[in-house]
Design a protein around this motif. Structure first.
Motif, PDB file in Angstrom:
ATOM      1  N   LYS A 118      15.346  -9.593  10.496  1.00 55.69           N
ATOM      2  CA  LYS A 118      15.884  -9.522   9.133  1.00 55.69           C
ATOM      3  C   LYS A 118      16.990 -10.565   8.921  1.00 55.69           C
TER       4      LYS A 118
ATOM      5  N   TYR B 267      14.225  -5.878  15.266  1.00 56.31           N
ATOM      6  CA  TYR B 267      14.210  -5.709  13.808  1.00 56.31           C
ATOM      7  C   TYR B 267      15.429  -6.398  13.183  1.00 56.31           C
TER       8      TYR B 267
ATOM      9  N   THR C 106      10.980   6.118   2.771  1.00 53.55           N
ATOM     10  CA  THR C 106       9.615   5.591   2.684  1.00 53.55           C
ATOM     11  C   THR C 106       8.871   6.080   3.929  1.00 53.55           C
TER      12      THR C 106
ATOM     13  N   VAL D  50      -0.304 -10.490   7.203  1.00 53.12           N
ATOM     14  CA  VAL D  50       0.569 -11.609   6.807  1.00 53.12           C
ATOM     15  C   VAL D  50       0.814 -12.607   7.935  1.00 53.12           C
ATOM     16  N   GLU D  51       0.660 -12.160   9.189  1.00 50.46           N
ATOM     17  CA  GLU D  51       0.962 -13.068  10.302  1.00 50.46           C
ATOM     18  C   GLU D  51      -0.229 -13.934  10.704  1.00 50.46           C
TER      19      GLU D  51
ATOM     20  N   ILE E  47       8.275   0.839  -0.367  1.00 47.56           N
ATOM     21  CA  ILE E  47       8.966  -0.072  -1.290  1.00 47.56           C
ATOM     22  C   ILE E  47       7.964  -1.011  -1.963  1.00 47.56           C
TER      23      ILE E  47
ATOM     24  N   THR F 127      16.046   3.745   3.115  1.00 49.56           N
ATOM     25  CA  THR F 127      15.364   4.205   1.908  1.00 49.56           C
ATOM     26  C   THR F 127      14.223   5.114   2.333  1.00 49.56           C
TER      27      THR F 127
ATOM     28  N   ASN G  97       7.448  -8.474   1.271  1.00 48.73           N
ATOM     29  CA  ASN G  97       7.924  -7.120   1.571  1.00 48.73           C
ATOM     30  C   ASN G  97       7.353  -6.561   2.873  1.00 48.73           C
TER      31      ASN G  97
ATOM     32  N   GLU H 141      -3.922  -1.885   4.689  1.00 52.11           N
ATOM     33  CA  GLU H 141      -4.470  -0.535   4.473  1.00 52.11           C
ATOM     34  C   GLU H 141      -5.310  -0.535   3.192  1.00 52.11           C
TER      35      GLU H 141
ATOM     36  N   SER I  59       0.815  -1.218   0.000  1.00 50.80           N
ATOM     37  CA  SER I  59       0.000   0.000   0.000  1.00 50.80           C
ATOM     38  C   SER I  59       0.847   1.264   0.000  1.00 50.80           C
ATOM     39  N   ARG I  60       2.145   1.141   0.223  1.00 48.93           N
ATOM     40  CA  ARG I  60       3.012   2.340   0.244  1.00 48.93           C
ATOM     41  C   ARG I  60       4.478   1.895   0.169  1.00 48.93           C
TER      42      ARG I  60
END
Ligand SMILES: NC(=O)c1ccc[n+]([C@@H]2O[C@H](COP(=O)([O-])OP(=O)(O)OC[C@H]3O[C@@H](n4cnc5c(N)ncnc54)[C@H](O)[C@@H]3O)[C@@H](O)[C@H]2O)c1
Length: 253
Positions: free
Chosen positions: A158, A154, A189, A63-64, A17, A187, A89, A38, A14-15
């Motif tokens: 990753k 985080y 965003t 997704v979870e 990347i 990046t 993503n 969203e 929805s936004r």
């Protein structure tokens, strides 16, 4: 038109990347399944994809949550009967070091960033395996490769995505499916804009972030999207289990 006729699922589109990636695939002929939390923004991205000539389907799903993911992928299968590319993503971020990170932040980040990618692959793979072809691109981070301060959950999430990519690559190669991973550097965003806005001095934080990498700038979502598409393209069919840094040189230091 490298992806003409291919069906591509981008999570968290929805936004940021994810949006840039969906639009880039749409411009190259793909049919887009956009998944996220969203719906208003997501439907707008689906409309942008249609405006460049692509078919696009928005799917509201977390997704979870296994039932959400299963239902979303069932809808893709009934609409198009195939799935060629999964871009994992969707991701979230929270600050916190090994002492200050709360258990709830830890569990939330692991759920979305790790379990979410696992579940999307789990339900996408039977379709890809039945086709004898398919490709996963996991969006990890430079934070999965080096220890960035004050964001332990985080970083760990990753790093897990990088390990997941390698596991998927070795388990799936003989079944015609590739799995690769991209490690973007910082990046610009909404995720990063929000983190900047919450810092004591956003301009100074921005300058520090830019100055921490050899290219002395932040990335653009379109640059990350282009690298995701490269890994997903048949031109690099020999690449599986690859971990590609697109970070202005941050992890080369
Ligand atoms: N921006 C960066 O600097 C940067 C750097 C390295 C890696 N990444 C990674 O790239 C990915 C995209 O980041 P971004 O900067 O565009 O972030 P963003 O916050 O702008 O976008 C994240 C997207 O994920 C969606 N999302 C959040 N929780 C979700 C859930 N439970 N289920 C489904 N969708 C959900 C959001 O709605 C949004 O569309 C993330 O995985 C992020 O960790 C970003």
């Amino acid at each position: 038109m490298r992806f003409k006729g291919k069906v591509v699922l981008v999570t968290g589109s929805s936004r940021g990347i994810g949006r840039a990636t969906a639009l880039a695939f749409a411009r190259e002929g793909a049919r887009l399944a956009l998944l996220g939390v969203e719906p208003t923004e997501g439907e707008a991205v689906a409309q942008e994809c249609r405006e460049v000539g692509a078919e696009a389907l928005w799917l509201t799903a977390r997704v979870e949550l296994e039932p959400d993911v299963k239902e979303a992928i069932d809808r893709i299968a009934s609409r198009w009967g195939r799935l060629d590319v999964l871009v994992n993503n969707a991701g979230i971020y929270a600050k916190g070091d090994p002492v200050t990170t709360t258990l709830s932040d830890w569990e939330r980040i692991m759920a979305v960033n790790v379990t979410g990618a696992f579940l999307c692959a789990k339900y996408a793979l039977p379709i890809m395996i039945a086709q004898g072809s398919g490709c996963i691109v996991n969006v990890a981070s430079e934070a999965g490769l080096v220890g960035i301060p004050d964001q332990v959950a985080y970083n760990v999430s990753k790093g897990a995505l990088i390990a997941m990519t390698r596991s998927q690559a070795v388990d799936l190669a003989a079944r015609g499916v590739r799995a690769n991973c991209i490690c973007p550097g910082t990046t610009r965003t909404p995720l990063v804009e929000t983190a900047l806005a919450h810092s004591a001095d956003p301009q100074a934080t921005l300058r520090t972030l830019e100055g921490s990498r050899p290219q002395n700038r932040l990335g653009r979502p379109e640059e990350i999207a282009a690298a995701i598409m490269l890994l997903a393209s048949d031109e690099v069919a020999y690449a599986t289990g690859a971990v590609l840094s697109v970070d202005g040189g941050y992890t080369a230091q």
